[in-house]
Enzyme design. Structure first.
Site, PDB file in Angstrom:
ATOM      1  CE  LYS A  37      -1.720   2.538   3.508  1.00 15.45           C
ATOM      2  NZ  LYS A  37      -1.781   3.745   2.947  1.00 15.45           N
ATOM      3  CD  GLU A  88      13.535   3.744   7.680  1.00 15.93           C
ATOM      4  OE1 GLU A  88      13.377   4.767   8.559  1.00 15.93           O
ATOM      5  OE2 GLU A  88      13.172   3.984   6.510  1.00 15.93           O
ATOM      6  CB  CYS A 146      13.356   8.726   8.196  1.00 15.94           C
ATOM      7  SG  CYS A 146      13.859   7.802   6.816  1.00 15.94           S
ATOM      8  CD  GLU A 187      10.766  11.865  11.812  1.00  8.14           C
ATOM      9  OE1 GLU A 187       9.692  11.399  12.045  1.00  8.14           O
ATOM     10  OE2 GLU A 187      11.623  11.427  10.911  1.00  8.14           O
TER      11      GLU A 187
END
Ligand code: NAI
Ligand code: MG
Length: 492
Positions: A198, A272, A306, A403
């Site tokens: 997906k 991840e 990331c 983040e």
């Protein structure tokens, strides 16, 4: 140059007046359907409930296409197609034969590289420079690399008997849409697994284009199924009882949900997740290269990485110099049309992500950090953000520990190696880091002590299919890429 130089006036004026002419990549050759269906069992099929959603170009806010919104029923069809293909064909096929299909997909992707790069940039907002030079070639390289392993698994795991897991459910984010699809699909196929993948809701188009290539490649029906939808669709994949392996890249928050949902089910999981990388500049570093590395690490690709170098640590003796050079370089960055080959910073992927970044900038300002932004113009329409610095921050600032996933850099200084190692490690994430120094011994000393899955030395954001990628702590677990990437898809 000589021919266009102004006759009168000092040379300096000429350079400060000088602007790049627009150099947009053409999109005349791009053919997009009005509507995209789900790729299940080798065919494009309508979603059972007939629901669709739009994907837009974040640089212009124009609608590009409608894509199907898969629900539980569609996920069930896709997983059953994958299960069937696994049992009847794929896991029985020799590695050599499987490899041929994967090579074919790699070559077809290379042939259509330009089309893929332009669509990636239109759908996600990243610069054409990046999609053309990084995303698409690396995606093809991943297929090539893992195609090579397909008939050599017994060498990858000597004296073991590597067996496929069955059906891999794969959920990917919007920052590297095609590349993440390649990272996930290629090792799964090489090891004899079948796939339900997906894509992310804001960037579905290149994975649907990849589905076209897969169909054309003659890969047996059901070996790869590509579906679209949002979080509910993803959750239906994770929770499906016939899914044997879940591979996820995205937020730490969703990673936690997936970990809870799969606990005790026997499903193999790799996650991840986010990061907050430290980019560490020592006094003996090549300063100009380091400044370019800082820029590349956080501003290119809008900070939507990331492993972005979002925390900068500069040793005190060179802090003023580095910050001055950094500000000068930031002034020259071009923010704007991602399809323009001169653009350094494209569009923020979505309105929501722009709001998240703006929220963090407010948090930084109200927290008392010194704020600096380049003065470059930004387009009126679309989602854009100027490159931003926060100076005089401390470990307790949220902009230092959370983040942001945007072009925002938090700068701290340090005196000793011990101090910077402690500060760099003192966050919940552990995905990547960068070290800049002239001394090889210092590199070996510090890289062993940094709790990060990837450490770059005197460079940043370099990727290669042969090298494993993944994190520690809240950045997730499991490795993708390289020999290690095979391990996530086999029972030994
Ligand atoms: P997200 O984690 O919600 O989305 C990633 C993927 O997971 C998408 O395909 C989404 O549809 C799917 N998903 C969402 N909820 C799910 C669920 N309950 N079960 C299964 N799949 C689910 O990330 P989002 O909301 O797009 O971004 C939020 C933040 O996450 C960003 O601001 C950034 O900090 C971080 N992020 C990290 C990425 C990375 O590469 N590590 C990539 C994208 C976002
Ligand atoms: Mg889009």
């Amino acid at each position: 140059m000589a021919g266009v130089q102004k006759k009168e006036g000092p040379r300096l004026d000429f350079f400060s007046d000088w602007k790049y002419s627009p150099a947009p990549e053409s999109k005349d050759h791009i053919r997009l359907n009005k509507r995209y269906e789900l790729f299940i069992n080798g065919k494009f099929v309508k979603p059972t409930k007939g629901k669709y959603f739009s994907t837009i170009n974040p640089a212009t806010e124009e609608k590009l296409a409608e894509v199907a919104n898969a629900d539980e029923k569609d996920v069930d069809l896709a997983v059953n197609a994958a299960k069937n293909a696994s049992e009847k064909i794929w896991k029985k096929m020799s590695g050599k034969e499987r490899g041929k299909y994967i090579y074919r997909i790699a070559r077809m992707l290379q042939e259509r590289a330009r089309e893929f790069a332009v669509i990636e940039t239109m759908d996600g907002g990243k610069t054409i420079r990046e999609s053309r030079d990084v995303d698409v070639p690396l995606a093809a390289n991943h297929f090539f690399y893992y195609a090579g392993w397909a008939d050599k698994l017994n060498y990858a795991f000597p004296n073991r008997n590597p067996q496929p897991l069955g059906v891999a459910g794969q959920i990917i984010p919007w920052n590297f849409p095609l590349l993440m699809a390649a990272w996930k699909i290629a090792p799964a196929l090489a090891t004899g697994n079948t796939v339900v993948l997906k894509s992310a809701e804001t960037t579905p188009l290149t994975s649907l284009k990849l589905a076209e290539i897969i169909q054309e490649s003659g890969l047996p029906d059901g070996v790869v199924n590509i579906i679209t939808g949002a979080g509910l669709t993803g959750a239906a994949i994770v929770n499906h009882p016939l899914v044997n392996k879940v591979a996820f890249t995205g937020s730490t928050e969703v990673g936690r949900i997936i970990q809870r949902a799969t606990a005790g089910t026997g499903k193999k999981v790799t996650l991840e997740l986010g990061g907050k990388a430290a980019n560490i500049i020592f006094e003996d570093a090549p300063i100009d290269q380091a400044v370019e590395g800082i820029i590349n690490g956080i501003f290119f690709n809008q900070g939507h990485v990331c492993c972005a170098g979002s925390r900068l640590f500069v040793q005190e003796g060179v802090a003023d110099l580095v910050i001055r050079k950094l500000k000068d370089r930031m002034e020259t960055l071009i923010v704007g049309d991602p399809l323009d080959k001169n653009t350094d910073i494209g569009a923020i992927n979505s309105k929501e992500q722009l709001q998240t970044i703006s929220k963090y900038i407010e948090i930084g300002k109200t927290g008392g950090a010194d704020f600096y932004q380049s003065s470059c113009p930004i387009p009126k329409k679309g989602f854009f953000m100027r490159p931003t610095l926060f100076l005089n921050v401390s470990q307790s600032h949220r902009i230092v520990t959370e983040e942001i996933f945007g072009p925002v850099l938090a700068v701290q200084t340090f005196r000793t190696i011990e101090e910077v190692i402690e500060k760099a490690n003192n966050i919940p994430y552990g995905l990547s880091a960068g070290v800049w120094t002239d001394k090889g011994s210092k590199i070996f000393n510090i890289t062993g002590k940094l709790r990060a899955g990837i450490v770059w030395a005197n460079t940043y954001n370099k990727f290669d299919p042969t090298s494993p990628f993944g994190g520690y702590k809240e950045s997730g677990f499991g490795r993708e890429g390289g020999l290690h990437g095979l391990l996530a898809y086999v029972n030994l």
